[in-house]
Motif scaffolding. Structure first.
Motif, PDB file in Angstrom:
ATOM      1  N   ASN A  49      85.412 111.033  30.108  1.00 14.67           N
ATOM      2  CA  ASN A  49      86.713 110.442  30.445  1.00 14.67           C
ATOM      3  C   ASN A  49      86.967 109.150  29.683  1.00 14.67           C
ATOM      4  O   ASN A  49      87.224 108.080  30.248  1.00 14.67           O
ATOM      5  CB  ASN A  49      86.887 110.256  31.940  1.00 14.67           C
ATOM      6  CG  ASN A  49      87.301 111.550  32.637  1.00 14.67           C
ATOM      7  OD1 ASN A  49      86.623 112.008  33.559  1.00 14.67           O
ATOM      8  ND2 ASN A  49      88.381 112.174  32.198  1.00 14.67           N
ATOM      9  N   TYR A  50      86.880 109.294  28.352  1.00 13.05           N
ATOM     10  CA  TYR A  50      87.259 108.203  27.443  1.00 13.05           C
ATOM     11  C   TYR A  50      88.640 107.660  27.832  1.00 13.05           C
ATOM     12  O   TYR A  50      89.561 108.420  28.143  1.00 13.05           O
ATOM     13  CB  TYR A  50      87.311 108.747  26.007  1.00 13.05           C
ATOM     14  CG  TYR A  50      88.132 107.883  25.071  1.00 13.05           C
ATOM     15  CD1 TYR A  50      87.555 106.799  24.431  1.00 13.05           C
ATOM     16  CD2 TYR A  50      89.491 108.136  24.864  1.00 13.05           C
ATOM     17  CE1 TYR A  50      88.304 105.984  23.587  1.00 13.05           C
ATOM     18  CE2 TYR A  50      90.246 107.335  24.019  1.00 13.05           C
ATOM     19  CZ  TYR A  50      89.659 106.256  23.394  1.00 13.05           C
ATOM     20  OH  TYR A  50      90.398 105.457  22.565  1.00 13.05           O
ATOM     21  N   GLY A  51      88.757 106.346  27.797  1.00 11.04           N
ATOM     22  CA  GLY A  51      90.040 105.693  28.040  1.00 11.04           C
ATOM     23  C   GLY A  51      90.186 105.105  29.422  1.00 11.04           C
ATOM     24  O   GLY A  51      91.067 104.281  29.663  1.00 11.04           O
ATOM     25  N   ILE A  52      89.312 105.530  30.355  1.00  7.24           N
ATOM     26  CA  ILE A  52      89.360 105.011  31.720  1.00  7.24           C
ATOM     27  C   ILE A  52      88.313 103.909  31.864  1.00  7.24           C
ATOM     28  O   ILE A  52      87.151 104.086  31.495  1.00  7.24           O
ATOM     29  CB  ILE A  52      89.118 106.138  32.745  1.00  7.24           C
ATOM     30  CG1 ILE A  52      90.274 107.148  32.706  1.00  7.24           C
ATOM     31  CG2 ILE A  52      88.959 105.570  34.151  1.00  7.24           C
ATOM     32  CD1 ILE A  52      90.099 108.343  33.615  1.00  7.24           C
ATOM     33  N   ALA A  53      88.730 102.777  32.395  1.00 10.86           N
ATOM     34  CA  ALA A  53      87.823 101.639  32.597  1.00 10.86           C
ATOM     35  C   ALA A  53      87.493 101.502  34.087  1.00 10.86           C
ATOM     36  O   ALA A  53      88.260 101.966  34.933  1.00 10.86           O
ATOM     37  CB  ALA A  53      88.475 100.364  32.068  1.00 10.86           C
ATOM     38  N   PRO A  54      86.358 100.860  34.412  1.00 15.94           N
ATOM     39  CA  PRO A  54      85.346 100.301  33.514  1.00 15.94           C
ATOM     40  C   PRO A  54      84.443 101.376  32.913  1.00 15.94           C
ATOM     41  O   PRO A  54      84.422 102.508  33.389  1.00 15.94           O
ATOM     42  CB  PRO A  54      84.550  99.357  34.422  1.00 15.94           C
ATOM     43  CG  PRO A  54      84.681  99.977  35.786  1.00 15.94           C
ATOM     44  CD  PRO A  54      86.053 100.584  35.833  1.00 15.94           C
ATOM     45  N   VAL A  55      83.690 100.960  31.884  1.00 16.68           N
ATOM     46  CA  VAL A  55      82.861 101.888  31.121  1.00 16.68           C
ATOM     47  C   VAL A  55      81.391 101.654  31.452  1.00 16.68           C
ATOM     48  O   VAL A  55      80.951 100.502  31.615  1.00 16.68           O
ATOM     49  CB  VAL A  55      83.112 101.700  29.606  1.00 16.68           C
ATOM     50  CG1 VAL A  55      82.186 102.573  28.780  1.00 16.68           C
ATOM     51  CG2 VAL A  55      84.571 102.024  29.280  1.00 16.68           C
ATOM     52  N   ASN A  56      80.628 102.739  31.548  1.00 18.64           N
ATOM     53  CA  ASN A  56      79.184 102.643  31.792  1.00 18.64           C
ATOM     54  C   ASN A  56      78.440 102.068  30.587  1.00 18.64           C
ATOM     55  O   ASN A  56      78.961 102.089  29.464  1.00 18.64           O
ATOM     56  CB  ASN A  56      78.603 104.027  32.093  1.00 18.64           C
ATOM     57  CG  ASN A  56      78.821 104.440  33.535  1.00 18.64           C
ATOM     58  OD1 ASN A  56      78.765 103.617  34.446  1.00 18.64           O
ATOM     59  ND2 ASN A  56      79.080 105.719  33.758  1.00 18.64           N
ATOM     60  N   HIS A  57      77.231 101.578  30.833  1.00 18.09           N
ATOM     61  CA  HIS A  57      76.286 101.177  29.784  1.00 18.09           C
ATOM     62  C   HIS A  57      76.779  99.994  28.942  1.00 18.09           C
ATOM     63  O   HIS A  57      76.471  99.899  27.755  1.00 18.09           O
ATOM     64  CB  HIS A  57      75.968 102.353  28.850  1.00 18.09           C
ATOM     65  CG  HIS A  57      75.615 103.616  29.568  1.00 18.09           C
ATOM     66  ND1 HIS A  57      74.484 103.748  30.323  1.00 18.09           N
ATOM     67  CD2 HIS A  57      76.265 104.809  29.639  1.00 18.09           C
ATOM     68  CE1 HIS A  57      74.430 104.972  30.839  1.00 18.09           C
ATOM     69  NE2 HIS A  57      75.501 105.630  30.448  1.00 18.09           N
ATOM     70  N   GLU A  58      77.550  99.092  29.551  1.00 18.64           N
ATOM     71  CA  GLU A  58      78.025  97.930  28.794  1.00 18.64           C
ATOM     72  C   GLU A  58      76.835  97.119  28.292  1.00 18.64           C
ATOM     73  O   GLU A  58      75.879  96.876  29.017  1.00 18.64           O
ATOM     74  CB  GLU A  58      78.925  97.061  29.678  1.00 18.64           C
ATOM     75  CG  GLU A  58      79.633  95.961  28.916  1.00 18.64           C
ATOM     76  CD  GLU A  58      80.692  95.258  29.748  1.00 18.64           C
ATOM     77  OE1 GLU A  58      81.271  94.287  29.218  1.00 18.64           O
ATOM     78  OE2 GLU A  58      80.929  95.663  30.887  1.00 18.64           O
TER      79      GLU A  58
END
Length: 339
Positions: A49-58
């Motif tokens: 689900n690219y484009g949805i925040a927040p993102v894992n593994h920052e």
């Protein structure tokens, strides 16, 4: 291509898994398993689900998979838990940009930031469920988009992997390019490759996880039947949903999606696996459905920022679309586990 050895091992593993299942305690008919189900999610940017925040593994190289913390695997897992079906998620290795062969080969990350192990490494012998979406990048949908959009060939497309199929052919002529000659030959070859690779992927799951139910998830519909809807920007947007892609190419993009759907369904049927037909459930939530859109417009800013700049959606599910994915996946998984 699949080798006879891999095919034979996969068949033996499926047979072994069947024997083990038959030898175990009989499950109650119509009731989902009470014990947590060891599960692996795999796939590309539509699973991540690219484009949805927040993102894992920052802060790690895996950040560049752009895997949302609340991607459809996470939301579907919660939906199932609410129904008393608990998934023990062993791993979610979905990653933006993954091609089908990255299931068994390493994936190089963008900008030379390293490489990731094959997604199949996440499978365990006791994995009982494997779910994910693969095939779109193998067909080369990103390259098709760049073939059909002059804007994507410039700065607007720098973060979308891939290049146009033939840069010498103007974007305005993409429909005719793919209808015959080199363009048609390239596209036919990509679909053939996608079919082979999906068969290989499903066989490998059966080999490494003999008891696993295999669920391949299709892609949501991007372009509506009425392409006139695509000639008006969505509320709050100035760019058209499909940007500068010619109107006569829009039905072609939809045909590519339908053809990929057919390839995925065939691979699943041949393997005795299960399929989630998202295309059939998203006809009212395409990129061109205005306030009801479940797909972010091609150049519409997404929720994810990189170096202070919001990345475009590049036709990926927004939160509404993610929730449609999650519902359909949860319903299918519940059905599969109740068999």
């Amino acid at each position: 291509m699949k080798t006879p050895v891999v095919r034979g091992l996969a068949a033996a593993a499926v047979a072994l898994g069947s024997c083990l299942t038959l030898a175990g305690p009989a499950a109650s008919a119509g009731a989902a398993p009470a014990a947590p189900v060891p599960t692996v999610f795999f796939g590309d940017s539509y699973t991540a689900n690219y484009g949805i925040a927040p993102v894992n593994h920052e802060g790690s190289e895996r950040f560049f998979c752009f895997q949302a913390k609340d991607n459809y695997p996470a939301v579907a897992t919660r939906r199932l838990a609410d129904k008393g079906v608990t998934l023990d998620v062993q791993s979610d290795v979905s990653c933006g940009g993954a091609l089908t062969h990255h299931f068994w080969e390493k994936q190089e990350l963008p900008f030379g930031l390293g490489e990731l192990p094959p997604q199949q490494d996440a499978l365990k012998y006791d994995t009982q469920l494997a779910v994910g979406s693969m095939g779109g990048n193998t067909v080369g949908f990103n390259r098709i988009l760049k073939q059909c959009s002059a804007k994507l060939r410039g700065d607007d497309g720098v973060l979308l992997p891939g290049t146009p199929v033939d840069e010498d052919v103007p974007a305005a002529k993409c429909r005719e390019f793919f209808a015959s000659g080199d363009g048609k030959e390239w596209l036919d070859d990509r679909f053939e490759r996608a079919g082979w690779d999906l068969e290989e992927l499903l066989e490998r799951i059966a080999y490494f996880s003999p008891d696993a139910k295999r669920v391949l998830v299709g892609y949501p519909r991007l372009v509506p039947a009425d392409t006139n809807k695509c000639l008006t920007p969505a509320p709050g947007q100035t760019e058209l949903p499909l940007a500068d892609i010619p109107k006569d190419a829009l039905p072609f993009l939809d045909q590519v999606q339908k053809r990929l759907d057919d390839v995925m369904k065939k691979a699943v049927a041949d393997a005795g696996a299960d399929f989630v037909d998202l295309y059939a459930h998203a006809s009212a939530n395409t990129a061109c459905d205005g306030a009801n859109r479940g797909i972010g417009g091609l150049l519409e800013p997404s929720q994810v920022e990189l170096l202070g700049r919001k990345l475009p959606w590049y036709l990926h599910p927004n939160e509404r679309g993610r929730d449609i994915q999650a519902k359909q996946v949860a319903d299918k998984v519940e059905q599969v586990l109740n068999r």
